[in-house]
Design a protein around this motif. Structure first.
Motif, PDB file in Angstrom:
ATOM      1  N   PRO A  26       0.826  -1.210   0.000  1.00 12.92           N
ATOM      2  CA  PRO A  26       0.000   0.000   0.000  1.00 12.92           C
ATOM      3  C   PRO A  26       0.853   1.250   0.000  1.00 12.92           C
ATOM      4  N   GLY A  27       0.368   2.273  -0.657  1.00 12.06           N
ATOM      5  CA  GLY A  27       1.095   3.516  -0.704  1.00 12.06           C
ATOM      6  C   GLY A  27       1.073   4.229   0.622  1.00 12.06           C
ATOM      7  N   ALA A  28       1.832   5.333   0.703  1.00 13.76           N
ATOM      8  CA  ALA A  28       1.934   6.080   1.953  1.00 13.76           C
ATOM      9  C   ALA A  28       0.583   6.611   2.382  1.00 13.76           C
ATOM     10  N   GLY A  29      -0.200   7.072   1.395  1.00 10.24           N
ATOM     11  CA  GLY A  29      -1.517   7.600   1.731  1.00 10.24           C
ATOM     12  C   GLY A  29      -2.415   6.546   2.338  1.00 10.24           C
ATOM     13  N   ALA A  30      -2.379   5.332   1.781  1.00  8.20           N
ATOM     14  CA  ALA A  30      -3.209   4.244   2.308  1.00  8.20           C
ATOM     15  C   ALA A  30      -2.768   3.854   3.710  1.00  8.20           C
ATOM     16  N   ARG A  31      -1.463   3.875   3.967  1.00  8.62           N
ATOM     17  CA  ARG A  31      -0.967   3.520   5.297  1.00  8.62           C
ATOM     18  C   ARG A  31      -1.398   4.562   6.333  1.00  8.62           C
ATOM     19  N   LEU A  32      -1.429   5.812   5.936  1.00  2.22           N
ATOM     20  CA  LEU A  32      -1.862   6.861   6.865  1.00  2.22           C
ATOM     21  C   LEU A  32      -3.345   6.753   7.185  1.00  2.22           C
ATOM     22  N   MET A  33      -4.113   6.185   6.263  1.00  2.00           N
ATOM     23  CA  MET A  33      -5.567   6.086   6.451  1.00  2.00           C
ATOM     24  C   MET A  33      -6.005   4.713   6.954  1.00  2.00           C
ATOM     25  N   ARG A  34      -5.053   3.827   7.294  1.00  2.00           N
ATOM     26  CA  ARG A  34      -5.437   2.498   7.761  1.00  2.00           C
ATOM     27  C   ARG A  34      -6.268   2.610   9.038  1.00  2.00           C
ATOM     28  N   ARG A  35      -7.370   1.859   9.051  1.00  2.00           N
ATOM     29  CA  ARG A  35      -8.285   1.922  10.176  1.00  2.00           C
ATOM     30  C   ARG A  35      -8.222   0.629  10.985  1.00  2.00           C
ATOM     31  N   LYS A  36      -8.458   0.756  12.271  1.00  2.00           N
ATOM     32  CA  LYS A  36      -8.471  -0.410  13.144  1.00  2.00           C
ATOM     33  C   LYS A  36      -9.917  -0.861  13.327  1.00  2.00           C
ATOM     34  N   PRO A  37     -10.238  -2.097  12.962  1.00  2.00           N
ATOM     35  CA  PRO A  37     -11.628  -2.557  13.046  1.00  2.00           C
ATOM     36  C   PRO A  37     -12.188  -2.459  14.461  1.00  2.00           C
ATOM     37  N   MET A  68     -11.720   7.150  10.968  1.00  2.00           N
ATOM     38  CA  MET A  68     -11.046   8.086  10.062  1.00  2.00           C
ATOM     39  C   MET A  68      -9.597   7.760   9.767  1.00  2.00           C
ATOM     40  N   GLY A  69      -9.067   6.698  10.355  1.00  2.00           N
ATOM     41  CA  GLY A  69      -7.727   6.281  10.009  1.00  2.00           C
ATOM     42  C   GLY A  69      -6.682   6.683  11.032  1.00  2.00           C
ATOM     43  N   GLU A  70      -5.474   6.125  10.834  1.00  2.00           N
ATOM     44  CA  GLU A  70      -4.425   6.229  11.843  1.00  2.00           C
ATOM     45  C   GLU A  70      -3.900   7.645  12.034  1.00  2.00           C
ATOM     46  N   LEU A  71      -3.701   8.374  10.951  1.00  3.42           N
ATOM     47  CA  LEU A  71      -3.142   9.721  11.084  1.00  3.42           C
ATOM     48  C   LEU A  71      -4.085  10.625  11.873  1.00  3.42           C
ATOM     49  N   ILE A  72      -5.387  10.586  11.542  1.00  4.35           N
ATOM     50  CA  ILE A  72      -6.351  11.396  12.275  1.00  4.35           C
ATOM     51  C   ILE A  72      -6.427  10.930  13.722  1.00  4.35           C
ATOM     52  N   ALA A  73      -6.353   9.611  13.939  1.00  5.41           N
ATOM     53  CA  ALA A  73      -6.380   9.082  15.307  1.00  5.41           C
ATOM     54  C   ALA A  73      -5.182   9.607  16.093  1.00  5.41           C
ATOM     55  N   TRP A  74      -4.018   9.617  15.458  1.00  5.36           N
ATOM     56  CA  TRP A  74      -2.833  10.138  16.142  1.00  5.36           C
ATOM     57  C   TRP A  74      -3.020  11.606  16.500  1.00  5.36           C
ATOM     58  N   VAL A  75      -3.516  12.396  15.567  1.00  3.72           N
ATOM     59  CA  VAL A  75      -3.745  13.821  15.834  1.00  3.72           C
ATOM     60  C   VAL A  75      -4.701  13.976  17.011  1.00  3.72           C
ATOM     61  N   TRP A 115       2.534  22.551  19.160  1.00  2.62           N
ATOM     62  CA  TRP A 115       2.273  21.233  19.745  1.00  2.62           C
ATOM     63  C   TRP A 115       1.925  20.216  18.661  1.00  2.62           C
ATOM     64  N   MET A 116       1.057  20.600  17.715  1.00  3.81           N
ATOM     65  CA  MET A 116       0.660  19.679  16.661  1.00  3.81           C
ATOM     66  C   MET A 116       1.824  19.360  15.736  1.00  3.81           C
ATOM     67  N   ALA A 117       2.663  20.348  15.447  1.00  2.80           N
ATOM     68  CA  ALA A 117       3.833  20.106  14.602  1.00  2.80           C
ATOM     69  C   ALA A 117       4.777  19.112  15.278  1.00  2.80           C
ATOM     70  N   ALA A 118       4.982  19.290  16.577  1.00  3.47           N
ATOM     71  CA  ALA A 118       5.833  18.352  17.310  1.00  3.47           C
ATOM     72  C   ALA A 118       5.234  16.952  17.295  1.00  3.47           C
ATOM     73  N   GLY A 119       3.894  16.861  17.414  1.00  6.87           N
ATOM     74  CA  GLY A 119       3.238  15.559  17.380  1.00  6.87           C
ATOM     75  C   GLY A 119       3.388  14.856  16.050  1.00  6.87           C
ATOM     76  N   LEU A 120       3.273  15.592  14.961  1.00  7.62           N
ATOM     77  CA  LEU A 120       3.430  14.989  13.636  1.00  7.62           C
ATOM     78  C   LEU A 120       4.850  14.502  13.423  1.00  7.62           C
ATOM     79  N   PHE A 126       5.759  10.519  12.595  1.00  3.12           N
ATOM     80  CA  PHE A 126       6.462  10.033  11.412  1.00  3.12           C
ATOM     81  C   PHE A 126       7.835   9.454  11.751  1.00  3.12           C
ATOM     82  N   VAL A 127       8.421   9.899  12.855  1.00  6.87           N
ATOM     83  CA  VAL A 127       9.709   9.341  13.267  1.00  6.87           C
ATOM     84  C   VAL A 127       9.525   8.021  14.007  1.00  6.87           C
ATOM     85  N   TYR A 128       8.472   7.927  14.816  1.00  3.73           N
ATOM     86  CA  TYR A 128       8.301   6.752  15.680  1.00  3.73           C
ATOM     87  C   TYR A 128       7.070   5.910  15.324  1.00  3.73           C
ATOM     88  N   GLY A 129       5.878   6.492  15.438  1.00  5.56           N
ATOM     89  CA  GLY A 129       4.658   5.709  15.352  1.00  5.56           C
ATOM     90  C   GLY A 129       4.335   5.151  13.987  1.00  5.56           C
TER      91      GLY A 129
END
Length: 500
Positions: free
Chosen positions: A19-30, A122-129, A465-470, A474-477
Motif C-alpha cells: 500500500p502507498g503512503a496515503g493508504a498507510r496513513l488512512m489504515r483503520r483499526k476494526p 477516520m484512520g491512523e493519522l487522524i487518530a494520532w492527531v 504542539w501539533m507540529a511536534a506531534g506529527l 512520522f519518526v516513531y509511530g
C-alpha cells in the motif's frame, strides 16, 4: 540469474503491491479488534471493577470544581456578569459533543476515548492527531487544576494557622514565584492513589465528589445572602465577543465526561453504563456551574474577580464578615480539586495505555502491574511530567491550551459518529444521537466557533504542539504501528484479530 528449476507458474505469479503512503496513513483499526483487545496490556490486563455509580463519579469528579473553584476568576473579567451565559454556551457545546461521545462509548467501549473512535472511523493519522490533542487536554488540565489547588491550600492555611506558603514556593515563574510546590504535591498524591488500583481510586474519588457537591451547595446558601442585583447592571459589558471568549476558557471545565469514556476497559458493563454516566454527569455539572456562577457574580462586582483563583472562598469571607466560612470552603475546595487531579490524571494514563498498545507511543505505557492491574510505569511518568508542568507554568496559559486541545478532539468525535453511522449502519448501539447528523454537525460548528474565540498565542502554542506531534508520529509511530505489518498486528497478551 533465474533459477532454471523454478516452476513456470511461480515466475508468473504477481507480487502483491504494497500500500502507498496515503493508504498507510488512512489504515483503520476494526471496531471488533478494538473491543477484543480491551484491557490487554504488556504483562497483564486491566481489571473490570467499575459500575454505573463509579463511572458517574469519575465523570463528575473530573468535571465539577475546575471551572467554579479555579477558572471562574479567569473567566469573569472576560465576560462580566454574562459569565453565566458563557457557562450555558460552553455547556451546550459540551452537550452536543457528549451525545456523540455517549453513542461511541456504548459502541466502542475502550480506554482510548476519542483517539480509539477516530482510529476506527477516520484512520491512523487522524487518530494520532486526536490522541496528541488528548495528551494536551488531559496532561495540561491536570497541571492547571493543580495550580488552583495551591491557591485554596494557602487560603486554608491562612484561615486555620495564620501561615501561608511563601510566594516563591506557591507560584510559577511569571506569576511572582519560582516553583509551585503545592501543585506538584497534589499531583504526586493523586499518583499514589492511582498506583493502588482503579477500584481504590474510584472509592477515594466518590468521597471527594460528595464533599465538593456539599461545598458548592453551602456556597450558594451563604453567598445568596450577599446578592446585589446592581452587580448585574450592564450584563454584557464586553459584548458577545467577551461571552464567547469566556465560554472558550470555561469549556476547559467540561472535559470530565471524556474521562468517563477512558474507563471503558475497566467498566463491568461498559456498553450500558458509559452512555448513562456521561449524560448524567453533564446534567449535574452544568446545573451546579450556572447556579454557583450566578450567585458569585451577584455577591461580588465582576471587576474584582481577577485578583485570585480562590474567588469563592473570598466571597464567603466578604459576605459573612467572618473567616470561618471562607476557611471551610477552602478546606472543601482542597479536597474537591484534588479529585479533579485524580480523575483527569487517570484519563491521561488510560489514553496513553491505548496508544501504546497500538504501537504509536513507547511500550512502557502499556505495561500492567500483575498485582494491582494498573499501568504503574505509565502513571509514574505522566505524574512527574504533569507535576513539573504545574509547578512551572501560569494558570491562564494552561487553561486556554487545554481548551483548544479539548475542542479539537471533540470536533473529531462529532465527525466520527457520523462516519461510523454511514460505514457500519447495522452495528449494535446502546445509545443513538437523536437527529443525527444534525446534532453532531451543530456540535462540530460550536467547537470550531469556540476555538476561533481563543487568543492568537493559544493558537501558536497549539500549532507548535501539533507540529511536534506529527514529527513524533512520522519518526516513531508510523513504522512501529501494530497495523503497519502483519507480524506486529498481535497485541502482547491479547487476541490477534485480522485486519479488515
Amino acid at each position: 540469474m533465474l533459477d532454471q528449476g523454478a516452476p513456470a507458474q511461480n515466475l508468473a505469479r504477481p507480487v502483491p503491491a504494497s500500500p502507498g503512503a496515503g493508504a498507510r496513513l488512512m489504515r483503520r483499526k476494526p471496531v471488533e479488534r478494538l473491543v477484543a483487545e480491551g484491557g490487554q496490556g504488556e504483562g497483564g490486563s486491566l481489571r473490570r471493577s467499575l459500575g454505573l455509580w463509579q463511572l458517574t463519579m469519575i465523570s463528575i469528579g473530573a468535571t465539577l470544581g475546575t471551572g467554579i473553584f479555579v477558572v471562574l476568576g479567569e473567566a469573569v473579567p472576560k465576560a462580566g456578569p454574562a459569565v453565566t451565559l458563557s457557562f450555558v454556551i460552553a455547556g451546550l457545546t459540551a452537550l452536543f459533543s457528549a451525545l456523540s461521545y455517549a453513542e461511541l462509548a456504548g459502541t466502542i467501549p475502550v480506554s482510548g476515548s476519542s483517539y480509539s473512535y477516530a482510529y476506527a472511523t477516520m484512520g491512523e493519522l487522524i487518530a494520532w492527531v486526536c490522541g496528541w490533542c488528548l495528551i494536551l487536554e488531559y496532561g495540561v488540565s491536570v497541571a492547571a487544576v493543580a495550580v488552583g489547588w495551591g491557591e485554596y491550600l494557602n487560603e486554608l492555611l491562612d484561615g486555620t494557622i495564620g501561615v501561608t506558603i511563601p510566594a516563591a514556593l506557591s507560584a510559577p515563574p511569571g506569576d511572582g514565584g519560582v516553583f509551585n510546590l503545592p501543585a506538584l504535591i497534589v499531583v504526586l498524591l493523586a499518583m499514589a492513589f492511582l498506583m493502588g488500583g482503579a477500584r481504590e481510586s474510584a472509592r477515594a474519588n466518590t468521597i471527594m465528589v460528595c464533599v465538593k457537591i456539599a461545598a458548592l451547595v453551602l456556597f450558594c446558601a451563604v453567598g445568596i445572602q450577599g446578592f446585589r442585583s446592581g452587580n448585574y447592571d450592564h450584563f454584557m459589558p464586553l459584548g458577545m465577543a467577551g461571552v464567547s471568549a469566556a465560554g472558550a476558557t470555561l469549556f476547559f471545565s467540561y472535559i470530565g465526561f471524556d474521562a468517563a469514556s477512558t474507563a471503558g476497559e475497566e467498566a463491568k458493563n461498559a456498553q450500558r453504563d458509559l452512555p448513562r454516566a456521561i449524560m448524567l454527569s453533564l446534567v449535574v455539572v452544568t446545573v451546579l456551574y450556572v447556579l454557583v456562577a450566578a450567585v458569585a457574580v451577584g455577591a461580588k462586582p465582576w471587576r474584582r474577580f481577577g485578583d485570585s483563583e480562590a474567588a469563592l472562598a473570598q466571597i464567603m469571607r466578604e459576605v459573612t464578615g467572618q473567616t470561618f466560612w471562607g476557611t471551610l470552603l477552602a478546606a472543601c475546595a482542597v479536597v474537591a480539586i484534588a479529585s479533579v487531579v485524580l480523575t483527569v490524571l487517570y484519563g491521561q494514563t488510560r489514553i496513553l495505555f491505548a496508544m501504546s498498545r497500538d504501537g504509536l507511543v513507547p511500550r512502557v505505557f502499556a505495561k500492567v502491574h500483575p498485582r494491582t492491574g494498573t499501568p504503574r510505569a505509565n502513571t509514574l511518568i505522566v505524574s512527574l511530567f504533569c507535576g513539573v508542568l504545574a509547578a512551572a507554568v501560569p494558570l491562564g496559559q494552561l487553561a486556554d491550551a487545554t481548551s483548544i486541545g479539548t475542542l479539537f478532539a471533540f470536533a473529531l468525535v462529532n465527525v466520527a459518529v457520523v462516519v461510523l453511522r454511514r460505514t457500519r449502519p447495522t452495528m449494535h448501539r446502546t445509545f443513538r444521537v437523536p437527529l443525527s447528523p444534525v446534532l453532531p454537525a451543530l456540535g462540530l460548528v460550536l467547537c470550531l466557533w469556540m476555538m476561533g474565540s481563543l487568543s492568537a498565542v493559544t493558537w501558536v502554542v497549539f500549532g507548535v504542539w501539533m507540529a511536534a506531534g506529527l514529527v513524533f508520529y512520522f519518526v516513531y509511530g508510523y513504522r512501529r504501528s501494530r497495523l503497519a505489518t502483519p507480524e506486529r498486528s498481535t497485541t502482547p497478551g491479547g487476541p490477534a484479530a485480522a485486519d479488515q
